[in-house]
Design a protein around this motif. Structure first.
Motif, PDB file in Angstrom:
ATOM      1  N   THR A  71       0.832  -1.203   0.000  1.00  0.00           N
ATOM      2  CA  THR A  71       0.000   0.000   0.000  1.00  0.00           C
ATOM      3  C   THR A  71       0.868   1.256   0.000  1.00  0.00           C
ATOM      4  O   THR A  71       0.609   2.212  -0.731  1.00  0.00           O
ATOM      5  CB  THR A  71      -0.920   0.012   1.235  1.00  0.00           C
ATOM      6  N   ALA A  72       1.908   1.226   0.818  1.00  0.00           N
ATOM      7  CA  ALA A  72       2.804   2.381   0.904  1.00  0.00           C
ATOM      8  C   ALA A  72       3.503   2.635  -0.424  1.00  0.00           C
ATOM      9  O   ALA A  72       3.611   3.780  -0.873  1.00  0.00           O
ATOM     10  CB  ALA A  72       3.833   2.147   2.000  1.00  0.00           C
ATOM     11  N   LEU A  73       3.980   1.579  -1.064  1.00  0.00           N
ATOM     12  CA  LEU A  73       4.687   1.744  -2.338  1.00  0.00           C
ATOM     13  C   LEU A  73       3.740   2.263  -3.424  1.00  0.00           C
ATOM     14  O   LEU A  73       4.129   3.069  -4.270  1.00  0.00           O
ATOM     15  CB  LEU A  73       5.313   0.411  -2.755  1.00  0.00           C
ATOM     16  N   THR A  74       2.492   1.797  -3.374  1.00  0.00           N
ATOM     17  CA  THR A  74       1.502   2.285  -4.345  1.00  0.00           C
ATOM     18  C   THR A  74       1.261   3.773  -4.148  1.00  0.00           C
ATOM     19  O   THR A  74       1.256   4.560  -5.103  1.00  0.00           O
ATOM     20  CB  THR A  74       0.177   1.520  -4.175  1.00  0.00           C
ATOM     21  N   LEU A  75       1.081   4.172  -2.885  1.00  0.00           N
ATOM     22  CA  LEU A  75       0.873   5.593  -2.598  1.00  0.00           C
ATOM     23  C   LEU A  75       2.111   6.409  -2.946  1.00  0.00           C
ATOM     24  O   LEU A  75       2.013   7.528  -3.448  1.00  0.00           O
ATOM     25  CB  LEU A  75       0.518   5.772  -1.125  1.00  0.00           C
ATOM     26  N   ASN A  76       3.273   5.838  -2.685  1.00  0.00           N
ATOM     27  CA  ASN A  76       4.524   6.545  -2.964  1.00  0.00           C
ATOM     28  C   ASN A  76       4.647   6.878  -4.448  1.00  0.00           C
ATOM     29  O   ASN A  76       5.191   7.922  -4.818  1.00  0.00           O
ATOM     30  CB  ASN A  76       5.712   5.679  -2.511  1.00  0.00           C
ATOM     31  N   ALA A  77       4.131   5.978  -5.283  1.00  0.00           N
ATOM     32  CA  ALA A  77       4.188   6.201  -6.730  1.00  0.00           C
ATOM     33  C   ALA A  77       3.331   7.383  -7.154  1.00  0.00           C
ATOM     34  O   ALA A  77       3.484   7.902  -8.261  1.00  0.00           O
ATOM     35  CB  ALA A  77       3.732   4.935  -7.462  1.00  0.00           C
ATOM     36  N   MET A  78       2.429   7.805  -6.273  1.00  0.00           N
ATOM     37  CA  MET A  78       1.591   8.976  -6.567  1.00  0.00           C
ATOM     38  C   MET A  78       2.279  10.280  -6.173  1.00  0.00           C
ATOM     39  O   MET A  78       1.721  11.356  -6.344  1.00  0.00           O
ATOM     40  CB  MET A  78       0.252   8.870  -5.806  1.00  0.00           C
ATOM     41  N   HIS A  79       3.494  10.166  -5.624  1.00  0.00           N
ATOM     42  CA  HIS A  79       4.317  11.324  -5.244  1.00  0.00           C
ATOM     43  C   HIS A  79       3.659  12.257  -4.237  1.00  0.00           C
ATOM     44  O   HIS A  79       3.591  13.483  -4.463  1.00  0.00           O
ATOM     45  CB  HIS A  79       4.739  12.105  -6.499  1.00  0.00           C
ATOM     46  N   PRO A  80       3.190  11.722  -3.108  1.00  0.00           N
ATOM     47  CA  PRO A  80       2.723  12.631  -2.055  1.00  0.00           C
ATOM     48  C   PRO A  80       3.918  13.318  -1.411  1.00  0.00           C
ATOM     49  O   PRO A  80       5.061  12.849  -1.529  1.00  0.00           O
ATOM     50  CB  PRO A  80       2.024  11.697  -1.065  1.00  0.00           C
ATOM     51  N   ASP A  81       3.686  14.395  -0.720  1.00  0.00           N
ATOM     52  CA  ASP A  81       4.749  15.092   0.008  1.00  0.00           C
ATOM     53  C   ASP A  81       4.687  14.809   1.502  1.00  0.00           C
ATOM     54  O   ASP A  81       5.707  14.761   2.177  1.00  0.00           O
ATOM     55  CB  ASP A  81       4.630  16.599  -0.238  1.00  0.00           C
ATOM     56  N   LEU A  82       3.474  14.633   2.003  1.00  0.00           N
ATOM     57  CA  LEU A  82       3.286  14.338   3.427  1.00  0.00           C
ATOM     58  C   LEU A  82       2.330  13.169   3.577  1.00  0.00           C
ATOM     59  O   LEU A  82       1.269  13.147   2.955  1.00  0.00           O
ATOM     60  CB  LEU A  82       2.697  15.553   4.148  1.00  0.00           C
ATOM     61  N   LEU A  83       2.714  12.209   4.384  1.00  0.00           N
ATOM     62  CA  LEU A  83       1.882  11.048   4.660  1.00  0.00           C
ATOM     63  C   LEU A  83       1.586  11.039   6.157  1.00  0.00           C
ATOM     64  O   LEU A  83       2.506  10.965   6.976  1.00  0.00           O
ATOM     65  CB  LEU A  83       2.650   9.779   4.260  1.00  0.00           C
ATOM     66  N   VAL A  84       0.316  11.148   6.504  1.00  0.00           N
ATOM     67  CA  VAL A  84      -0.099  11.101   7.912  1.00  0.00           C
ATOM     68  C   VAL A  84      -0.690   9.718   8.158  1.00  0.00           C
ATOM     69  O   VAL A  84      -1.646   9.320   7.480  1.00  0.00           O
ATOM     70  CB  VAL A  84      -1.144  12.194   8.218  1.00  0.00           C
ATOM     71  N   VAL A  85      -0.135   8.972   9.106  1.00  0.00           N
ATOM     72  CA  VAL A  85      -0.514   7.559   9.264  1.00  0.00           C
ATOM     73  C   VAL A  85      -0.910   7.255  10.696  1.00  0.00           C
ATOM     74  O   VAL A  85      -0.211   7.612  11.641  1.00  0.00           O
ATOM     75  CB  VAL A  85       0.652   6.624   8.866  1.00  0.00           C
ATOM     76  N   ARG A  86      -2.031   6.573  10.840  1.00  0.00           N
ATOM     77  CA  ARG A  86      -2.468   6.033  12.127  1.00  0.00           C
ATOM     78  C   ARG A  86      -2.646   4.531  11.941  1.00  0.00           C
ATOM     79  O   ARG A  86      -3.276   4.086  10.974  1.00  0.00           O
ATOM     80  CB  ARG A  86      -3.790   6.676  12.549  1.00  0.00           C
ATOM     81  N   HIS A  87      -2.065   3.734  12.835  1.00  0.00           N
ATOM     82  CA  HIS A  87      -2.105   2.274  12.681  1.00  0.00           C
ATOM     83  C   HIS A  87      -2.197   1.616  14.044  1.00  0.00           C
ATOM     84  O   HIS A  87      -1.650   2.126  15.031  1.00  0.00           O
ATOM     85  CB  HIS A  87      -0.833   1.806  11.949  1.00  0.00           C
ATOM     86  N   GLY A  88      -2.855   0.472  14.105  1.00  0.00           N
ATOM     87  CA  GLY A  88      -3.056  -0.223  15.373  1.00  0.00           C
ATOM     88  C   GLY A  88      -1.849  -0.976  15.874  1.00  0.00           C
ATOM     89  O   GLY A  88      -1.821  -1.411  17.033  1.00  0.00           O
ATOM     90  N   ALA A  89      -0.822  -1.145  15.031  1.00  0.00           N
ATOM     91  CA  ALA A  89       0.365  -1.915  15.431  1.00  0.00           C
ATOM     92  C   ALA A  89       1.526  -0.980  15.769  1.00  0.00           C
ATOM     93  O   ALA A  89       1.862  -0.085  14.984  1.00  0.00           O
ATOM     94  CB  ALA A  89       0.782  -2.862  14.304  1.00  0.00           C
TER      95      ALA A  89
END
Length: 320
Positions: A93-111
């Motif tokens: 999922t991260a690599l797919t999003l990375n290919a969209m060239h975001p500048d900021l990724l805000v992440v919340r995860h249960g682990a």
């Protein structure tokens, strides 16, 4: 102004001068947010993606509002809409999003640690919006800003953090931040809700509210996180409130001008009495929500500055 971080993954990676830099800039954004026109172009042309693998309307809304007021293009991605439910891994999922060239990724995860793992796989700046029991850095920073504005300083205060310490990433981040800023921190809660090795953090531990709250400047209540409990950690909610819920009688042990905080959402009558939560002379819970937007604006602004500088250096190197 001093802020060197590429990502904001936790308080443990920040130096005291970086914390002060965030709070100082957040103060400016508090002023901006109180004006009629609340927008700036600090993130103009940049893309912010909010990936929330755990539901959190309050935190996600705060980050979304912060990004839009900074002029970013903001996209929200909840787990219900993602490919994760179809079997895709976090890294894919991260690599797919990375290919969209975001500048900021805000992440919340249960682990715990999931956000750190993701940050090692993407090219943009990553901001931890809470991971497992590990950290919730922007909550600790907004709490620090709220305390500093109420007390006039964020050092040499006695802060009591009360309740479900074991399951709280908010408690962990606050414990680290308040320690870095030379405050006296007390943890109060039943032994069943106290994490192992807590004494290593250099704080005082109490299982009695009256003793723990004695002469405290700040009383920080925590939500009882029943969704993270897989056993009987408390006899009953009624008994828990009787011993560890904040009411007027227990609050009387703190200093007369002590402020009351709660990261929300609150369980009234479980960890805090409703009259205390609504007391505008003691409770700063609504101020915490306001400070949250300003702190997140400051964090994203500073991360964006470092990202632009990094990209500028990389562009110069390719020209040599």
């Amino acid at each position: 102004m001093s802020f060197r971080a590429r990502h904001l993954l936790g308080i443990e990676h920040l130096a005291p001068d970086e914390i002060r830099t965030i709070l100082d800039l957040a103060d400016q954004y508090v002023d901006l947010n109180r004006r009629t026109i609340k927008r700036t172009d600090a993130l103009a042309g940049m893309t912010q993606i909010n990936m929330f693998f755990e539901n959190s309307t309050r935190t996600q809304s705060s980050f979304e509002l912060a990004g839009k007021r900074l002029g970013a293009d903001v996209m929200n991605m909840s787990v219900a809409q993602s490919s994760v439910k179809k079997g895709e891994t976090l890294i894919d999922t991260a690599l797919t999003l990375n290919a969209m060239h975001p500048d900021l990724l805000v992440v919340r995860h249960g682990a715990s640690g999931a956000v750190n793992l993701l940050a090692s796989k993407v090219n943009c700046a990553v901001l931890n919006a809470g991971d497992g029991r590990h950290e919730h850095p922007t909550q600790a920073l907004l709490d620090a800003l709220t305390i500093r504005r109420a007390k006039g300083r964020i050092h040499r205060l006695t802060v009591a953090i009360c309740g479900d310490i074991a399951h709280s990433r908010v408690a962990r981040s606050n414990l680290i931040l308040l320690g870095k800023m030379e405050n006296r921190v007390r943890l109060i809660g039943p032994p069943t809700l106290m994490p192992a090795g807590v004494a290593e953090f250099g704080c005082e531990v109490y299982d009695d509210m009256a003793a723990g709250l004695q002469d405290a400047d700040v009383v920080m209540m925590l939500r009882l996180q029943k969704e993270r409990m897989d056993g009987g950690f408390i006899p009953s909610e009624r008994e828990y409130f009787h011993r560890f819920g904040l009411d007027a009688e227990k609050l009387a042990h703190a200093k007369p001008d002590a402020i009351v905080m709660h990261p929300g959402p609150m369980n009234r009558g479980v960890e805090i009495d409703g009259t205390i939560a609504d007391d505008i002379n003691r409770s700063v819970i609504q101020e915490q929500v306001e400070m949250g937007v300003a702190v997140r604006m400051a964090c994203m602004d500073l991360l964006a500055r470092n990202l632009r500088a990094e990209r500028g250096r990389a562009a110069l190197e390719t020209m040599v």
